[in-house]
Write a protein that holds these residues in place. Structure first.
Motif, short mmCIF file in Angstrom:
data_model
loop_
_atom_site.label_atom_id
_atom_site.label_comp_id
_atom_site.label_asym_id
_atom_site.label_seq_id
_atom_site.Cartn_x
_atom_site.Cartn_y
_atom_site.Cartn_z
N LEU A 81 -0.29 -10.99 2.58
CA LEU A 81 -0.07 -9.54 2.59
C LEU A 81 -0.03 -9.00 4.02
N ALA A 82 -0.87 -9.54 4.90
CA ALA A 82 -0.86 -9.10 6.30
C ALA A 82 0.46 -9.46 6.97
N VAL A 83 0.97 -10.65 6.70
CA VAL A 83 2.26 -11.05 7.27
C VAL A 83 3.37 -10.15 6.75
N ALA A 84 3.33 -9.82 5.45
CA ALA A 84 4.37 -8.97 4.87
C ALA A 84 4.34 -7.57 5.47
N ALA A 85 3.13 -6.98 5.59
CA ALA A 85 3.04 -5.64 6.15
C ALA A 85 3.53 -5.61 7.60
N TRP A 86 3.24 -6.67 8.34
CA TRP A 86 3.62 -6.72 9.75
C TRP A 86 5.11 -7.01 9.92
N LEU A 87 5.55 -8.18 9.43
CA LEU A 87 6.91 -8.61 9.69
C LEU A 87 7.93 -7.89 8.79
N GLY A 88 7.56 -7.64 7.52
CA GLY A 88 8.47 -6.89 6.66
C GLY A 88 8.66 -5.46 7.15
N GLY A 89 7.58 -4.84 7.62
CA GLY A 89 7.70 -3.51 8.21
C GLY A 89 8.52 -3.53 9.48
N LEU A 90 8.43 -4.63 10.22
CA LEU A 90 9.20 -4.76 11.46
C LEU A 90 10.71 -4.75 11.18
N VAL A 91 11.12 -5.53 10.18
CA VAL A 91 12.54 -5.55 9.81
C VAL A 91 12.99 -4.18 9.31
N THR A 92 12.12 -3.49 8.56
CA THR A 92 12.45 -2.14 8.08
C THR A 92 12.65 -1.19 9.25
N LEU A 93 11.77 -1.24 10.22
CA LEU A 93 11.90 -0.40 11.40
C LEU A 93 13.18 -0.72 12.16
N THR A 103 16.11 8.27 14.71
CA THR A 103 14.99 8.29 13.78
C THR A 103 14.34 6.91 13.83
N PRO A 104 13.11 6.73 13.34
CA PRO A 104 12.22 7.71 12.74
C PRO A 104 11.46 8.49 13.80
N PRO A 105 10.67 9.48 13.39
CA PRO A 105 9.87 10.21 14.37
C PRO A 105 8.82 9.32 15.01
N GLY A 106 8.41 9.69 16.20
CA GLY A 106 7.43 8.89 16.92
C GLY A 106 6.14 8.70 16.16
N ALA A 107 5.71 9.71 15.39
CA ALA A 107 4.46 9.59 14.62
C ALA A 107 4.55 8.46 13.61
N ALA A 108 5.72 8.30 12.97
CA ALA A 108 5.88 7.21 11.99
C ALA A 108 5.82 5.87 12.68
N VAL A 109 6.45 5.74 13.86
CA VAL A 109 6.42 4.48 14.58
C VAL A 109 5.00 4.15 15.02
N ARG A 110 4.25 5.17 15.44
CA ARG A 110 2.87 4.92 15.85
C ARG A 110 2.00 4.51 14.66
N ARG A 111 2.28 5.09 13.48
CA ARG A 111 1.52 4.66 12.29
C ARG A 111 1.83 3.20 11.97
N TYR A 112 3.11 2.81 12.11
CA TYR A 112 3.43 1.40 11.89
C TYR A 112 2.74 0.52 12.93
N SER A 113 2.67 0.98 14.17
CA SER A 113 2.00 0.20 15.21
C SER A 113 0.54 -0.03 14.85
N ALA A 114 -0.12 1.01 14.34
CA ALA A 114 -1.52 0.86 13.92
C ALA A 114 -1.63 -0.10 12.74
N LEU A 115 -0.70 0.02 11.79
CA LEU A 115 -0.70 -0.89 10.64
C LEU A 115 -0.51 -2.33 11.09
N ALA A 116 0.42 -2.54 12.02
CA ALA A 116 0.68 -3.89 12.52
C ALA A 116 -0.54 -4.45 13.23
N THR A 117 -1.26 -3.61 13.97
CA THR A 117 -2.47 -4.06 14.65
C THR A 117 -3.52 -4.54 13.66
N GLY A 118 -3.73 -3.76 12.60
CA GLY A 118 -4.67 -4.17 11.56
C GLY A 118 -4.23 -5.44 10.85
N SER A 119 -2.92 -5.55 10.62
CA SER A 119 -2.40 -6.75 9.95
C SER A 119 -2.60 -7.98 10.81
#
Length: 672
Positions: free
Chosen positions: A350-362, A372-388
């Motif tokens: 699940l951690a790999v999916a959230a990180w790498l799958g989200g990366l391809v989506t971005l 797009t997307p707004p900077g706030a969304a990219v920063r939220r993904y960055s935080a998610l990737a860090t946790g993953s």
């Protein structure tokens, strides 16, 4: 729905290129050594190369761990190549047997076996034994040993496993990105395409793996993929059940996708439109005192919250279930601490999916609409990737310890260990590139995101109107094509202007593209890891092979006494201990063997029976069997031990501690 059925060509090119790169890398790594699996043949009765006086009633095989096998999992062939076994194999777990036909003639018989280990990999082999005396045989052991994981079937199966992992990452990662990082992305066609691509790849690959499972674990013939009887047998296995479960969950995931990008996306779009109307009303001087409108807006927000909460819970259940279909059928399901290893593997996936799958989506979003997307969304993904990444590191370290142990040799001298080192290096490289992306993320200006199809401030080239009652059909089609070409050119120019308008976003897009390329190769290495035997198993087998090759006594002079030590475990309550063997004078001719058994505390311990067999493989001599004389507590002797020829001898020591608890331990020594 029509817009969701086609992926952007650059994204398709990226995914196919990454797939080809990772497949080539996995093939190169797989070609570096012979394929192997977690389980291996431990002992057999009769033993490999044994010569027995009378025909045994059955042939028994004991493996290093539990295995499963089909109706022809064990075959015994006589010297002419005809079947000598009667009926199918029996047994379960580690021990399996097949009965032999009565009245077998003297000669050399070949035993060919093929089983599937607990971690889903097929293994096979063959050995011979003789009745009465060895004879010529028409059986080629290599020819009768099927290997379904080789050739075209093996290549297709590995490609299917890679595709299934890829589909899982795209499906789960894109949905997590929508629900956690940028809910407005539910209305973006680029995100919908990534999700639909992930679902399609996962479903198609799982169906292909289910069909290929029969030839992969059996004959290796691609035509057997359409064998309905074989498919029925596969469904009854652990791996087959996992694949069927994955298909069912993929069907449920299809409904989830329809809700996420259907009802949820419409509610989200309606709320955004209502917010825009409300803002316009305030700008025009209206106080917004319309109570009905406020009540409708609040009702819409409540429905959106309920739908989002339900999708979050349902999506989490589906994601965990999909990840569990891998965790319960591969390496995590075997070996030690499986109760901890399986949940850890689910978290890892699940951690790999959230990180790498989200990366391809971005990456897809940045390519489709660079502003797009707004900077706030990219920063939220960055935080998610860090946790993953943190979860990935913790579970990865645990799994590495579990499969490799604390031996540096197991890490550097095995295929699994080298692949693991390569995976760590790729992750480190990926984290370096991700840190660059993180810096660009913090520099993003939160410019308002444009809506799909919203015109830009720059006027597009004038379009060609199609109208008028007197326009001929051919002319109307021509004008329509011209209008489509002009609109496409306008979109491309607008996209290029947007890319150049914000250099921070352009830099972010390049770094994310580099991350995605490295991630594709990382996925290939991970797929190869799941098909490789764990390092601790391979290291133990290598150590046993080294011991069988001579055990380090090659420098001993002729006539020097020889001492050997063998740990044993018959499986009973008092079945563990150490056996010390002293051979004197350890030279060709007559010798004396003393056997002393001690318990784990070093005290002498008894056994019901001790047997010894000696074999000189280089000259096909043996086995020479000897009965032992019980001298004292924990002490047996053989006074007429014959070693007629110099060379590397194999010694098999059979210890029976009760009517049912018995083990055979082997070692080797050299007679100069």
């Amino acid at each position: 729905m029509r817009a969701m059925t086609a992926l952007p060509r650059p994204l398709v090119t990226l995914l196919l290129g990454a797939l080809a790169t990772a497949a080539a890398l996995a093939g190169l790594l797989a070609g570096a050594g012979p394929a192997a699996a977690h389980a291996a043949l431990d002992t057999s009765t009769p033993e490999d190369g044994a010569v027995v006086a009378t025909a045994p009633d059955e042939v028994t095989l004991t493996f290093t761990e539990g295995v499963s096998l089909g109706a022809d999992g064990i075959r015994v062939l006589d010297p002419d190549g005809d079947r000598a076994d009667a009926g199918g194999p029996t047994g379960s777990g580690r021990d399996h047997a097949v009965a032999l036909r009565p009245g077998l003639a003297d000669g050399t018989y070949t035993v060919a076996w093929q089983v599937v280990s607990t971690d889903s990999h097929p293994i096979s082999g063959a050995f011979t034994f003789s009745i009465g005396a060895p004879s010529e045989t028409a059986v080629d052991a290599d020819a009768v040993t099927t290997a379904g994981d080789d050739g075209l079937v093996g290549l297709l199966y590995d490609a299917g496993r890679y595709a299934a992992y890829t589909g899982f990452l795209l499906l789960v990662g894109s949905c997590v990105f929508v629900l956690v990082c940028w809910p407005a992305a539910a209305t973006r066609r680029a995100v919908q395409r990534v999700t639909l691509a992930g679902w399609t790849i996962l479903t198609g690959a799982t169906l292909a793996l289910l069909c290929l499972r029969t030839p992969y674990t059996g004959s290796g013939e691609l035509a057997d993929a359409f064998d309905l009887a074989g498919l029925r047998d596969v469904v009854g296995t652990r791996t087959g059940s996992a694949l069927v479960t994955r298909l069912l969950l993929a069907g449920a995931a299809g409904l989830f996708i329809a809700l996420l990008y259907g009802a949820h996306a419409r509610l989200r779009a309606a709320q955004e439109a209502a917010a825009a109307r409300d803002a316009d009303g305030k700008d025009d001087g209206n106080d917004g005192n319309d109570g009905d409108r406020d009540e409708a807006v609040e009702d819409g927000r409540a429905r959106l919250r309920d739908v989002t909460f339900g999708l979050g819970i349902g999506g989490a259940i589906l994601a965990v279930g999909l990840a569990a279909t891998w965790a319960t059928a591969e390496h995590a399901a075997t070996g030690r601490q499986t109760a901890v290893a399986i949940p850890a593997d689910v978290v890892h996936l699940l951690a790999v999916a959230a990180w790498l799958g989200g990366l391809v989506t971005l990456l897809a979003i940045l390519h489709d609409a660079p502003d797009t997307p707004p900077g706030a969304a990219v920063r939220r993904y960055s935080a998610l990737a860090t946790g993953s990444v943190a979860a990935l590191a913790a579970t990865g370290l645990y799994q590495s310890w579990r499969q490799v142990g604390l031996s540096w040799t197991a890490l550097t001298d095995t295929s699994y260990g080298r692949l693991l080192l390569l995976k760590v290096a790729l992750i480190a490289t990926l984290l370096v590139v991700a840190s660059v992306s993180r810096r660009w993320t913090h520099r993003l200006a939160d410019a308002p995101a444009s809506r799909p199809g919203e015109p830009t401030d720059d006027a597009a080239p004038e379009t060609v109107a199609v109208g008028g009652e007197g326009v001929a059909p051919a002319r109307a089609r021509q004008l329509a094509r011209q209008r489509a070409a002009i609109d496409r050119t306008a979109r491309l120019r607008s996209r290029e202007r947007a890319r150049g308008a914000d250099p921070h976003r352009a830099a972010l897009r390049r770094s994310v593209l580099a991350e995605a390329a490295i991630a594709a190769v990382l996925l290939g290495v991970t797929t190869a890891l799941t098909a490789t035997p764990p390092a601790h198993t391979a290291a133990a087998e290598a150590a046993a092979a080294d011991s069988a090759a001579g055990g380090g006594d090659q420098d001993r002079s002729a006539g020097d006494p020889l001492s050997l030590s063998l740990p044993y475990d018959t499986g009973g309550e008092a079945g563990r201990g150490d056996a010390r063997l002293d051979i004197s004078p350890a030279a060709t001719g007559d010798n004396t063997l003393h056997i002393r058994l001690t318990d784990p505390n070093g005290r002498p311990t008894n056994a019901e029976e001790i047997r010894v067999a000696l074999t000189l493989p280089a000259e096909d001599l043996g086995p020479l069997r000897y009965e032992t004389l019980h001298v004292d507590v924990g002490h047996w002797t053989v006074t007429d031990l014959q070693l007629p020829r110099p060379g590397s001898w194999d010694l098999a020591l059979t210890i029976r501690t009760s009517d049912i608890d018995q083990t055979t331990e082997t070692t080797s020594f050299t007679i100069p």
